[in-house]
Design a protein around this motif. Structure first.
Motif, PDB file in Angstrom:
ATOM      1  N   CYS A  76       0.605  -1.555  -0.130  1.00  0.00           N
ATOM      2  CA  CYS A  76      -0.031   0.175   0.115  1.00  0.00           C
ATOM      3  C   CYS A  76       0.581   1.387   0.284  1.00  0.00           C
ATOM      4  CB  CYS A  76      -1.076   0.503   1.239  1.00  0.00           C
ATOM      5  SG  CYS A  76      -2.289  -1.092   0.901  1.00  0.00           S
ATOM      6  N   GLY A  79       4.110   0.653  -3.026  1.00  0.00           N
ATOM      7  CA  GLY A  79       3.685  -0.606  -4.057  1.00  0.00           C
ATOM      8  C   GLY A  79       4.769  -1.330  -5.186  1.00  0.00           C
ATOM      9  N   VAL A 122      -6.360  -6.672   1.776  1.00  0.00           N
ATOM     10  CA  VAL A 122      -5.609  -5.485   0.487  1.00  0.00           C
ATOM     11  C   VAL A 122      -6.655  -4.390   0.673  1.00  0.00           C
ATOM     12  CG1 VAL A 122      -5.398  -5.171  -1.628  1.00  0.00           C
ATOM     13  CG2 VAL A 122      -4.454  -6.532  -0.994  1.00  0.00           C
ATOM     14  N   ARG A 123      -8.351  -4.544   0.903  1.00  0.00           N
ATOM     15  CA  ARG A 123      -9.100  -3.732   1.495  1.00  0.00           C
ATOM     16  C   ARG A 123      -9.500  -2.610   2.772  1.00  0.00           C
ATOM     17  NH1 ARG A 123     -12.493  -8.242  -0.506  1.00  0.00           N
ATOM     18  NH2 ARG A 123     -13.449  -8.779   1.913  1.00  0.00           N
ATOM     19  N   ARG A 126      -6.467  -0.327   2.718  1.00  0.00           N
ATOM     20  CA  ARG A 126      -6.604   0.859   1.443  1.00  0.00           C
ATOM     21  C   ARG A 126      -8.007   1.521   3.095  1.00  0.00           C
ATOM     22  NH1 ARG A 126      -8.676  -2.458  -4.308  1.00  0.00           N
ATOM     23  NH2 ARG A 126      -6.249  -2.382  -4.735  1.00  0.00           N
ATOM     24  N   ARG A 127      -8.786   1.040   3.264  1.00  0.00           N
ATOM     25  CA  ARG A 127      -9.529   1.929   3.984  1.00  0.00           C
ATOM     26  C   ARG A 127      -9.353   3.107   5.012  1.00  0.00           C
ATOM     27  NH1 ARG A 127     -13.948  -2.480   4.168  1.00  0.00           N
ATOM     28  NH2 ARG A 127     -14.594  -2.719   2.376  1.00  0.00           N
ATOM     29  N   ALA A 129      -5.900   3.401   5.485  1.00  0.00           N
ATOM     30  CA  ALA A 129      -4.369   3.818   5.375  1.00  0.00           C
ATOM     31  C   ALA A 129      -3.021   5.036   6.249  1.00  0.00           C
ATOM     32  CB  ALA A 129      -3.954   4.911   3.909  1.00  0.00           C
ATOM     33  N   CYS A 166     -10.917  12.029   3.267  1.00  0.00           N
ATOM     34  CA  CYS A 166     -10.470  10.588   2.597  1.00  0.00           C
ATOM     35  C   CYS A 166      -9.102   9.928   3.283  1.00  0.00           C
ATOM     36  CB  CYS A 166      -9.773  11.793   0.999  1.00  0.00           C
ATOM     37  SG  CYS A 166      -8.256  13.190   1.315  1.00  0.00           S
ATOM     38  N   HIS A 168      -6.510  10.125   1.676  1.00  0.00           N
ATOM     39  CA  HIS A 168      -5.005  10.016  -0.253  1.00  0.00           C
ATOM     40  C   HIS A 168      -3.803  11.342   0.242  1.00  0.00           C
ATOM     41  CE1 HIS A 168      -7.988  13.185  -0.783  1.00  0.00           C
ATOM     42  NE2 HIS A 168      -6.995  13.249  -1.340  1.00  0.00           N
ATOM     43  N   PRO A 179      -1.399   6.143  -1.066  1.00  0.00           N
ATOM     44  CA  PRO A 179      -0.953   4.868  -0.750  1.00  0.00           C
ATOM     45  C   PRO A 179      -0.945   4.276  -2.272  1.00  0.00           C
ATOM     46  CG  PRO A 179      -2.835   5.872   1.136  1.00  0.00           C
ATOM     47  CD  PRO A 179      -2.225   7.329   0.252  1.00  0.00           C
ATOM     48  N   LYS A 180      -0.677   3.056  -2.472  1.00  0.00           N
ATOM     49  CA  LYS A 180      -0.928   2.557  -3.979  1.00  0.00           C
ATOM     50  C   LYS A 180      -1.705   1.220  -4.244  1.00  0.00           C
ATOM     51  CE  LYS A 180       3.160   4.665  -5.884  1.00  0.00           C
ATOM     52  NZ  LYS A 180       4.407   4.720  -6.513  1.00  0.00           N
ATOM     53  N   CYS A 181      -2.371   0.612  -2.973  1.00  0.00           N
ATOM     54  CA  CYS A 181      -2.313  -0.854  -2.968  1.00  0.00           C
ATOM     55  C   CYS A 181      -4.224  -0.558  -3.500  1.00  0.00           C
ATOM     56  CB  CYS A 181      -2.784  -1.273  -1.566  1.00  0.00           C
ATOM     57  SG  CYS A 181      -3.310  -0.699   0.326  1.00  0.00           S
TER      58      CYS A 181
END
Length: 181
Positions: A76, A79, A122-123, A126-127, A129, A166, A168, A179-181
Motif C-alpha cells: 500500500c 507499491g 488489501v480492502r 486501503r480503508r 491508510a 479521505c 490519500h 497509498p498504492k494498494c
C-alpha cells in the motif's frame, strides 16, 4: 547538528509491523506491544507486533488477514512488490505461525482461507491508510509502542481520515504520495 532519518529498512519494518497492528486492532485482537528490532535481534527480523494471550480466540481467517497485514501494508505504501513476492513473504509469516501454533486443518481449507484473507487485507488496509501511517510514524519515532500508544496512534489516524474525508496524499518516506494498494 543535522537531523537523522530512519533507514529504509527501519521504515519498511515500521510500515510492516503497523500493518499487522492496524488489522489486529480491527479484529479486536489485543495488542501487547509493537516494536522495531534492535540490530542484534536476529529472531524478529525488522520488528514484531506482539498480541496478548486472549488473541487465540480469533477465527482462522481473521488470523490470516492479520498475517497478510505486514506485506500488504508495504504494498500500500511503497507499491513495489509483485503479487508473487507479496504472496511469498506472507507465506513465510504463515510458516512462522505454524511453528508455534500447529493448525489441525486440511491444506485445501488453509489455501482457500489464505487467498480470501489476502483480498480482505488489501480492502481493509486501503480503508485504513491513515491509521497505518500514524502507527508507522509513531513506531519510527519511538522504536516501540505500548498497547495504549498503538491505540492512540490508530485513533489519531482515524480522526484525521474522518476530518479530511479521505485517506490519500499523506507524507511517507519524505515524499507526498497516495497509498498504492
Amino acid at each position: 547538528m543535522g537531523t537523522s532519518y530512519p533507514s529504509s529498512e527501519q521504515q519498511n519494518s515500521a510500515v510492516h509491523e503497523a500493518g499487522h497492528a492496524v488489522l489486529a486492532d480491527y479484529f479486536g485482537i489485543p495488542i501487547a506491544k509493537v516494536e522495531l528490532a534492535v540490530e542484534e535481534d536476529v529472531h524478529n527480523n525488522g520488528g514484531c507486533c506482539w498480541v496478548s494471550p486472549g488473541a487465540a480466540l480469533v477465527s482462522l481467517q481473521d488470523w490470516f488477514v492479520v498475517l497478510h497485514g505486514g506485506v500488504i501494508a508495504c504494498m500500500c505504501v511503497y507499491g513495489d512488490l509483485s503479487a508473487e513476492e507479496a504472496d511469498f513473504l506472507s507465506r513465510c509469516e504463515m510458516e512462522e505461525l505454524r511453528k508455534w501454533a500447529p493448525m489441525p486443518f486440511s491444506e485445501a481449507l488453509i489455501e482457500e482461507q489464505w487467498k480470501k484473507a489476502h483480498r480482505r487485507a488489501v480492502r481493509l488496509l486501503r480503508r485504513r491508510a491513515l491509521e497505518l501511517l500514524h502507527v508507522a510514524g509513531a513506531l519510527l519515532k519511538r522504536g516501540s509502542l505500548t498497547a495504549e500508544e498503538t491505540a492512540a496512534a490508530i485513533r489519531s489516524g482515524r480522526k484525521e481520515a474522518k476530518e479530511c474525508g479521505c485517506a490519500h496524499r499523506r507524507r511517507v518516506s519524505g515524499k507526498d504520495r497516495p497509498p498504492k494498494c
